[in-house]
Design an enzyme around this catalytic site. Structure first.
Site, PDB file in Angstrom:
ATOM      1  N   ARG A 173       4.457  -0.883  -7.682  1.00  0.00           N
ATOM      2  CA  ARG A 173       5.626  -1.358  -8.433  1.00  0.00           C
ATOM      3  C   ARG A 173       6.836  -0.428  -8.280  1.00  0.00           C
ATOM      4  O   ARG A 173       7.956  -0.836  -8.566  1.00  0.00           O
ATOM      5  CB  ARG A 173       5.297  -1.508  -9.913  1.00  0.00           C
ATOM      6  CG  ARG A 173       4.351  -2.673 -10.206  1.00  0.00           C
ATOM      7  CD  ARG A 173       4.147  -2.835 -11.699  1.00  0.00           C
ATOM      8  NE  ARG A 173       3.534  -4.105 -12.022  1.00  0.00           N
ATOM      9  CZ  ARG A 173       2.232  -4.329 -12.096  1.00  0.00           C
ATOM     10  NH1 ARG A 173       1.384  -3.336 -11.844  1.00  0.00           N
ATOM     11  NH2 ARG A 173       1.764  -5.522 -12.398  1.00  0.00           N
TER      12      ARG A 173
ATOM     13  N   HIS B 115      -3.449   4.461  -2.140  1.00  0.00           N
ATOM     14  CA  HIS B 115      -4.417   3.531  -1.529  1.00  0.00           C
ATOM     15  C   HIS B 115      -4.986   4.120  -0.232  1.00  0.00           C
ATOM     16  O   HIS B 115      -6.178   4.012   0.046  1.00  0.00           O
ATOM     17  CB  HIS B 115      -3.728   2.211  -1.147  1.00  0.00           C
ATOM     18  CG  HIS B 115      -3.215   1.405  -2.294  1.00  0.00           C
ATOM     19  ND1 HIS B 115      -1.889   1.091  -2.433  1.00  0.00           N
ATOM     20  CD2 HIS B 115      -3.860   0.814  -3.337  1.00  0.00           C
ATOM     21  CE1 HIS B 115      -1.725   0.342  -3.515  1.00  0.00           C
ATOM     22  NE2 HIS B 115      -2.897   0.167  -4.090  1.00  0.00           N
TER      23      HIS B 115
ATOM     24  N   SER C  10       2.724   3.990  -7.137  1.00  0.00           N
ATOM     25  CA  SER C  10       2.402   2.644  -7.601  1.00  0.00           C
ATOM     26  C   SER C  10       3.144   1.661  -6.710  1.00  0.00           C
ATOM     27  O   SER C  10       4.276   1.934  -6.283  1.00  0.00           O
ATOM     28  CB  SER C  10       2.875   2.480  -9.051  1.00  0.00           C
ATOM     29  OG  SER C  10       2.942   1.099  -9.383  1.00  0.00           O
TER      30      SER C  10
ATOM     31  N   LEU D 253       0.815  -1.216   0.000  1.00  0.00           N
ATOM     32  CA  LEU D 253       0.000   0.000   0.000  1.00  0.00           C
ATOM     33  C   LEU D 253       0.844   1.260   0.000  1.00  0.00           C
ATOM     34  O   LEU D 253       1.903   1.315   0.635  1.00  0.00           O
ATOM     35  CB  LEU D 253      -0.909  -0.006   1.237  1.00  0.00           C
ATOM     36  CG  LEU D 253      -1.837  -1.218   1.343  1.00  0.00           C
ATOM     37  CD1 LEU D 253      -2.633  -1.153   2.638  1.00  0.00           C
ATOM     38  CD2 LEU D 253      -2.773  -1.317   0.144  1.00  0.00           C
TER      39      LEU D 253
ATOM     40  N   GLY E 125      -8.502   3.931  -8.158  1.00  0.00           N
ATOM     41  CA  GLY E 125      -7.654   5.076  -8.488  1.00  0.00           C
ATOM     42  C   GLY E 125      -7.644   5.343  -9.982  1.00  0.00           C
ATOM     43  O   GLY E 125      -7.721   4.419 -10.802  1.00  0.00           O
ATOM     44  N   GLN E 126      -7.488   6.618 -10.337  1.00  0.00           N
ATOM     45  CA  GLN E 126      -7.482   7.009 -11.761  1.00  0.00           C
ATOM     46  C   GLN E 126      -6.210   6.567 -12.479  1.00  0.00           C
ATOM     47  O   GLN E 126      -6.152   6.554 -13.703  1.00  0.00           O
ATOM     48  CB  GLN E 126      -7.621   8.533 -11.853  1.00  0.00           C
ATOM     49  CG  GLN E 126      -7.747   9.047 -13.265  1.00  0.00           C
ATOM     50  CD  GLN E 126      -7.280  10.484 -13.406  1.00  0.00           C
ATOM     51  OE1 GLN E 126      -7.726  11.347 -12.657  1.00  0.00           O
ATOM     52  NE2 GLN E 126      -6.378  10.746 -14.341  1.00  0.00           N
ATOM     53  N   LYS E 127      -5.192   6.153 -11.732  1.00  0.00           N
ATOM     54  CA  LYS E 127      -3.967   5.715 -12.414  1.00  0.00           C
ATOM     55  C   LYS E 127      -4.293   4.553 -13.361  1.00  0.00           C
ATOM     56  O   LYS E 127      -3.772   4.464 -14.450  1.00  0.00           O
ATOM     57  CB  LYS E 127      -2.876   5.303 -11.422  1.00  0.00           C
ATOM     58  CG  LYS E 127      -1.566   5.007 -12.167  1.00  0.00           C
ATOM     59  CD  LYS E 127      -0.418   4.850 -11.239  1.00  0.00           C
ATOM     60  CE  LYS E 127      -0.454   3.523 -10.553  1.00  0.00           C
ATOM     61  NZ  LYS E 127      -0.255   2.385 -11.487  1.00  0.00           N
ATOM     62  N   ASP E 128      -5.201   3.677 -12.894  1.00  0.00           N
ATOM     63  CA  ASP E 128      -5.654   2.572 -13.749  1.00  0.00           C
ATOM     64  C   ASP E 128      -6.941   3.017 -14.456  1.00  0.00           C
ATOM     65  O   ASP E 128      -8.020   2.490 -14.198  1.00  0.00           O
ATOM     66  CB  ASP E 128      -5.887   1.324 -12.899  1.00  0.00           C
ATOM     67  CG  ASP E 128      -4.599   0.823 -12.286  1.00  0.00           C
ATOM     68  OD1 ASP E 128      -3.738   0.343 -13.022  1.00  0.00           O
ATOM     69  OD2 ASP E 128      -4.430   0.962 -11.059  1.00  0.00           O
TER      70      ASP E 128
ATOM     71  N   GLN F  51      -8.780   0.358 -16.403  1.00  0.00           N
ATOM     72  CA  GLN F  51      -9.387  -0.589 -15.460  1.00  0.00           C
ATOM     73  C   GLN F  51     -10.688   0.000 -14.905  1.00  0.00           C
ATOM     74  O   GLN F  51     -11.702  -0.690 -14.783  1.00  0.00           O
ATOM     75  CB  GLN F  51      -8.412  -0.878 -14.318  1.00  0.00           C
ATOM     76  CG  GLN F  51      -9.050  -1.579 -13.122  1.00  0.00           C
ATOM     77  CD  GLN F  51      -8.025  -1.988 -12.090  1.00  0.00           C
ATOM     78  OE1 GLN F  51      -7.362  -2.993 -12.241  1.00  0.00           O
ATOM     79  NE2 GLN F  51      -7.905  -1.223 -11.018  1.00  0.00           N
TER      80      GLN F  51
HETATM   81  O1  PAF Z   1      -5.898  -2.096  -9.174  1.00  0.00           O
HETATM   82  C1  PAF Z   1      -5.607  -3.136  -8.539  1.00  0.00           C
HETATM   83  O2  PAF Z   1      -4.885  -3.117  -7.542  1.00  0.00           O
HETATM   84  C2  PAF Z   1      -6.190  -4.460  -9.004  1.00  0.00           C
HETATM   85  O3  PAF Z   1      -6.253  -4.512 -10.386  1.00  0.00           O
HETATM   86  C3  PAF Z   1      -7.552  -4.789  -8.360  1.00  0.00           C
HETATM   87  C4  PAF Z   1      -8.618  -3.775  -8.756  1.00  0.00           C
HETATM   88  C5  PAF Z   1      -7.414  -4.813  -6.854  1.00  0.00           C
HETATM   89  C6  PAF Z   1      -8.024  -6.160  -8.836  1.00  0.00           C
HETATM   90  O4  PAF Z   1      -7.127  -7.156  -8.495  1.00  0.00           O
END
Ligand code: PAF
Length: 280
Positions: free
Chosen positions: A187, A37, A185, A33, A147-150, A153
């Site tokens: 990562r 987050h 991130s 996190l 989050g808007q980063k994804d 998604q």
């Molecule tokens: O954004 C993420 O961390 C993941 O893609 C999620 C939404 C928790 C699904 O595994």
């Protein structure tokens, strides 16, 4: 904070919370996190009676085995952060709890899935949609926070909620950045010191694109961004797209009043990062 690892137990807990008339805000995560987050979590705690965080490194959304193996896992540190940030329930299941049987279902989100992350990570959004659906069924949130980063998604999850009539409200929060502009991130913690420095150029490339939008056509902006990032040996650009922010389809020219999403994915060393900037 309750720490729950079984699917049956989180279901029971969610039902108990709902029966007592309280609202649930869910922040789905894969752990490691960061402030992005925690920002979602604090908002979930403010806007709901109970904030629930899930931590699950979801194998079905990884199309690269190394990326899955190397994904940071620091559950004890995460649990301490969650407690400090008003999380009341942590759901941290094992793979066997979420997937008692191998996933057979496949999602097809049409054009939304054929661009950017969908194009470069085949099967990724089926994994995301499957796990997010499972989390929604188990945790039964009134609101779910992403989050808007994804950005892509989020668009996929919005579609999922509409198409499958999930009875909840989605909330998308702006990207949280480090002081030097790097999008937060999980990562990022895999970057070496020099890579961490060079990674700041991803956001700078997006800012360059935004500045050029006032007076340059789309192909020139693309070239400028590609050339800018080429200067840095450890950056390998996977894609840079100038897309319609609502449909996420690539644009060849920008009509007035279009809200545009500038999106990129790049490897910095071995670490794949994404970032975006939405420009109205
Ligand atoms: O954004 C993420 O961390 C993941 O893609 C999620 C939404 C928790 C699904 O595994």
């Amino acid at each position: 904070m309750y720490i729950i690892s079984s699917a049956a137990d989180i279901k029971q807990k969610a039902e108990q919370i709902r029966r007592s008339g309280k609202t649930i805000g869910l922040v789905p995560t894969m752990g490691a996190l960061h402030e992005g987050h925690l920002h979602l979590l604090r908002t979930a705690a403010q806007e709901n009676d109970i904030a629930v965080c899930s931590i699950f490194v979801n194998p079905t959304q990884f199309n690269n085995a190394d990326d899955f193996d190397l994904y940071p896992r620091v559950i004890e540190v995460d649990a301490a952060l969650l407690t400090e940030n008003k999380c009341e329930v942590l759901f941290a299941p094992a793979v066997s709890e979420m997937y008692p049987e191998a996933l057979q279902l496949k999602f097809d989100f049409g054009p939304l899935e054929t661009v950017m992350e969908g194009r470069f990570r085949p099967g990724h959004f089926t994994g995301v949609a499957a796990v997010v659906s499972k989390l929604f069924h188990l945790v039964k949130p009134h609101k779910a926070y992403f989050g808007q980063k994804d950005l892509q998604q989020y668009a996929i999850i919005r579609r999922l909620v509409t198409d499958l009539s999930f009875d909840l409200e989605l909330v998308c929060h702006p990207i949280v950045r480090e002081p030097d502009g790097l999008a937060m991130s999980s990562r990022n913690r895999r970057l070496s010191g020099p890579e961490r420095q060079v990674a700041t150029h991803l956001y700078k490339a997006l800012q360059l694109a935004r500045d050029l939008m006032a007076n340059k056509p789309v192909p020139e902006i693309r070239t400028a961004v590609t050339d800018y990032l080429k200067q840095y040996e450890s950056i390998k650009l996977e894609y840079f797209e100038i897309a319609d922010a609502h449909t996420l389809q690539p644009l060849t020219s920008v009509a007035p009043k279009t809200t545009v999403a500038l999106c990129l994915a790049a490897f910095v060393g071995e670490v794949r990062l994404i970032d975006n900037l939405v420009v109205s």
